[in-house]
Write an enzyme that holds these catalytic residues in place. Structure first.
Site, PDB file in Angstrom:
ATOM      1  N   ARG A 272      65.257  27.408  -1.921  1.00 51.67           N
ATOM      2  CA  ARG A 272      65.860  26.076  -2.065  1.00 51.67           C
ATOM      3  C   ARG A 272      66.759  25.785  -0.862  1.00 51.67           C
ATOM      4  NH1 ARG A 272      68.403  24.902  -7.832  1.00 51.67           N
ATOM      5  NH2 ARG A 272      68.391  22.789  -6.990  1.00 51.67           N
TER       6      ARG A 272
ATOM      7  N   CYS B 243      76.186  24.812  -4.963  1.00 50.52           N
ATOM      8  CA  CYS B 243      74.855  25.170  -5.451  1.00 50.52           C
ATOM      9  C   CYS B 243      74.094  23.874  -5.683  1.00 50.52           C
ATOM     10  CB  CYS B 243      74.959  26.031  -6.702  1.00 50.52           C
ATOM     11  SG  CYS B 243      75.885  25.248  -8.054  1.00 50.52           S
TER      12      CYS B 243
END
Length: 276
Positions: free
Chosen positions: A176, A234
């Site tokens: 990611r 995050c």
């Protein structure tokens, strides 16, 4: 204070005359609601807190899991029996990602007597200890007062500045961070200058946190030293709380970008980086 507690320590504490307030915060991205797991089996005496409604505000300008209104958070914690000066233990399924969010929020709001059950529900089950089913309410309402500001929070602009002059850690999976996949948010990639530091590396294969010495080795290998300005982000500010907890165990003070990537990409003017 050690932010973790073991199964053995918790078992003894629950048998004491004044046991800690025990909160189950199990949740999974895209999975069944955590309340279903709670009803199927939870630690004796545990009450349930919902990540989406108790530990976060509605998705929007602040990302997918922004901080809730502090009055709402205070009311939720009181409903769960949290009292000033009385210990709280929180747990999730195994690796403490969601439990770390509650640990961080209570610490941020001035409640210092909070610990995370290392290894979570699975560690309790591995020990062969009893569980309860169904719902349970707190024995009595708490008197918790939310007084925010005890831990550092950073904005998008501050996160960008830390990425340029300090260490902004991206707690998501490496793929990611690199922009190879993005299963949740509309844009893939990372904040320019951020360092990939997946939170999964904070725990071992059974979901137990690595030792403070091992965690310190991990973060110093990234170049972090005692004088560095550090923050974590995050996807939506949940996994990043796990990173802040690990940094705390390693002896580093770190800010949390609560909005994280889900907030960053809402502004098309903000730069996006891809690759390693």
């Amino acid at each position: 204070m050690n932010p973790l507690t073991t199964v053995s320590e918790l078992r003894n504490a629950l048998d004491a005359q004044h046991p800690p307030t025990l909160i189950d915060v199990r949740w999974s991205l895209g999975g069944p609601p955590g309340i279903e797991a709670y009803r199927a089996g939870h630690l004796p005496g545990a009450v349930f807190a919902d990540l989406d409604t108790d530990l976060a505000g509605p998705p929007g300008a602040g990302g997918r899991h922004p901080l809730p209104d502090m009055a709402d958070f205070e009311a939720a914690m009181r409903r769960l029996g949290v009292c000033a000066g009385h210990p709280v233990v929180c747990y999730d399924q195994r690796d403490s990602v969601v439990a770390a969010r509650l640990w961080w929020m209570l610490r941020y709001c001035g409640h210092s007597e909070v610990r995370v059950l290392d290894g979570g529900y699975e560690a309790w089950m591995r020990a062969g200890l009893p569980v309860r089913t169904g719902m349970q309410e707190a024995a009595r309402p708490g008197d918790f007062r939310a007084e925010p500001g005890a831990l550092p929070v950073v904005s998008a602009e501050e996160a960008a500045a830390i990425a340029r002059g300090g260490f902004l850690l991206d707690a998501r999976a490496g793929e990611r961070y690199r922009g190879e996949v993005e299963p949740v948010d509309p844009v893939a990639g990372h904040i320019p200058g951020a360092v990939s530091a997946p939170s999964i590396d904070n725990v071992d294969t059974e979901g137990y946190f690595r030792s403070p010495a091992r965690l310190r080795e991990r973060f110093t290998a990234l170049g972090i030293d005692q004088d560095a300005e550090v923050a974590a982000y995050c996807g939506s500010g949940v996994t990043a709380a796990h990173e802040v907890l690990a940094l705390h165990m390693a002896g580093f003070r770190a800010g949390l970008y609560v909005g994280s990537w889900s907030d960053w990409v809402r502004d098309p003017a903000r730069e996006v980086a891809v690759g390693g």
